[in-house]
Design an enzyme around this catalytic site. Structure first.
Site, PDB file in Angstrom:
ATOM      1  N   LYS A 192      -0.604  25.179  49.773  1.00  0.00           N
ATOM      2  CA  LYS A 192      -0.747  23.832  49.754  1.00  0.00           C
ATOM      3  C   LYS A 192      -1.963  23.315  49.171  1.00  0.00           C
ATOM      4  O   LYS A 192      -2.979  23.876  49.216  1.00  0.00           O
ATOM      5  CB  LYS A 192      -0.996  23.164  51.347  1.00  0.00           C
ATOM      6  CG  LYS A 192      -1.157  21.679  51.353  1.00  0.00           C
ATOM      7  CD  LYS A 192      -0.857  21.403  52.836  1.00  0.00           C
ATOM      8  CE  LYS A 192      -1.324  19.683  53.012  1.00  0.00           C
ATOM      9  NZ  LYS A 192      -1.244  19.036  54.088  1.00  0.00           N
TER      10      LYS A 192
ATOM     11  N   LYS B 269       3.555  22.928  48.351  1.00  0.00           N
ATOM     12  CA  LYS B 269       3.324  21.809  48.522  1.00  0.00           C
ATOM     13  C   LYS B 269       2.302  21.030  47.524  1.00  0.00           C
ATOM     14  O   LYS B 269       1.169  21.998  47.597  1.00  0.00           O
ATOM     15  CB  LYS B 269       3.035  21.355  49.801  1.00  0.00           C
ATOM     16  CG  LYS B 269       2.971  20.024  50.026  1.00  0.00           C
ATOM     17  CD  LYS B 269       2.521  19.598  51.616  1.00  0.00           C
ATOM     18  CE  LYS B 269       1.831  18.269  51.818  1.00  0.00           C
ATOM     19  NZ  LYS B 269       1.557  17.848  53.119  1.00  0.00           N
TER      20      LYS B 269
END
Ligand code: PBG
Length: 330
Positions: free
Chosen positions: A197, A250
């Protein structure tokens, strides 16, 4: 010309193109992120995310019944927490009667077959908007934060969450959560790890939706530097070793290379999060009449699958389901 190979032969008409299509986007691949808020009989469109809403629980249940009927199998739930419930340690996150816990119970009652995935991170619950506990100098404390994340995961599992999704990027949280879940009889609850992330500016509209933007500083001491690839693989390998069931990259669109590398690195299912900013860019350009929303949306999501994503979290899920049509769950 006398050509042995004429690749255009396989592009001549739609039927032949369908036969040779290498990547298929299906509703089965999609997880629909949804926002829940306190109150009743209200839904509020997120200004920076046209077509995405914060629902009160009563209306959310109706919406979820509808999206399940459209063929969507999974939702990821995010809470808009009222300011008066926030504190410096995010203690509301593990309130057994908190908004998320009540919502999960009600959803599993109303639409038992839909998979409910809960977010594990403190930012919607902290007054400062960070995903962790801060010391007096504003440094994020890793290990005390993981203790809270464990309590949060357990309370979500108790409420009936099928899958918990730690999105906080603290070190060691996957292992700690797996161990706690197992010790408390929740060995069936799976973990979707936000493994790679990044500290991305693409999360802006999501933070608008939840009122969760950090009040000061940024998230760069826990979320990853967009410049890094090898670090993503390190995070993925650690999460796998600690017990992740699914690993996630992400954001997605600007990170297709990372998705492809993660896919090569593991046999676990790989998820990609088509985040709020990616959604809003398409919506905004379409509203201006500059792009064809439907085509750009499908091309974008198909590209994420082509890169290696088995699963896509996307705010477009409902629209995709409406376009692809209901297919039988056989
Ligand atoms: C919270 C969280 C964020 C997103 C998902 N979980 C925001 C953040 O990390 O600041 C972003 C999702 C999106 O932009 O669609 N930890």
């Amino acid at each position: 010309m006398s050509l042995t190979h004429r690749p255009r032969r396989l592009r001549r008409n739609p039927a032949i193109r369908r036969l040779v299509k290498e990547t298929h986007l299906t509703v089965d691949d999609l997880i629909y992120p949804m926002f829940v808020m306190e109150g009743e009989n209200t839904r509020v469109e997120v200004p920076s995310m046209p077509g995405a809403y914060r629902f009160t629980l009563d209306l959310l249940l109706k919406e979820i019944a509808e999206v399940y009927d459209l063929g969507i199998n999974a939702i990821a739930l995010f809470p808009a927490v009222p300011d008066e419930k926030k504190d410096v340690t995010g203690s509301e996150s593990y309130n057994p009667d908190g908004l998320i816990q009540r919502s999960v119970r009600a959803i599993k009652q109303a639409v038992p077959d839909i998979l409910v995935i809960t977010d594990v991170a403190l930012d919607p619950f902290t007054t400062h908007g960070h995903d962790g506990i801060l010391d007096e100098n504003g440094i994020i404390l890793n290990d005390p934060t993981v203790e809270v994340l464990v309590k949060m995961s357990l309370s979500q599992a108790l409420a009936g969450a099928d899958m918990v999704a730690p999105s906080d990027m603290m070190d060691g949280r996957i292992g700690a959560i797996r161990q706690a879940l197992d010790e408390h009889g929740y060995e069936h609850v799976s973990i979707l790890a936000y493994s790679a992330k990044y500290a991305s500016a693409y999360y802006g509209p999501f933070r608008d939706a939840l009122g969760s933007a950090p009040k000061s500083g940024d998230k760069k001491t826990y979320q990853m530097d967009p410049a890094n690839t090898r670090e993503a693989l390190k995070e993925v390998y650690l999460d796998i070793a600690e017990g992740a069931d699914i690993v996630m990259v992400k954001p997605a669109l600007a990170y297709l290379d990372i998705i492809a590398k993660v896919k090569e690195a593991t046999d676990l299912p790989v998820a990609a999060y088509n985040v709020s900013g990616e959604y809003s860019m398409i919506k905004a350009a379409a509203q201006l009449g500059w792009i064809d929303e439907k085509k750009v949306m499908l091309e974008t999501l198909t590209s994420m699958k082509r890169a290696g994503a088995d699963i896509i979290l996307t705010y477009f899920a409902k629209e995709v389901a409406q376009i692809l049509g209901v297919h039988p769950r056989y």
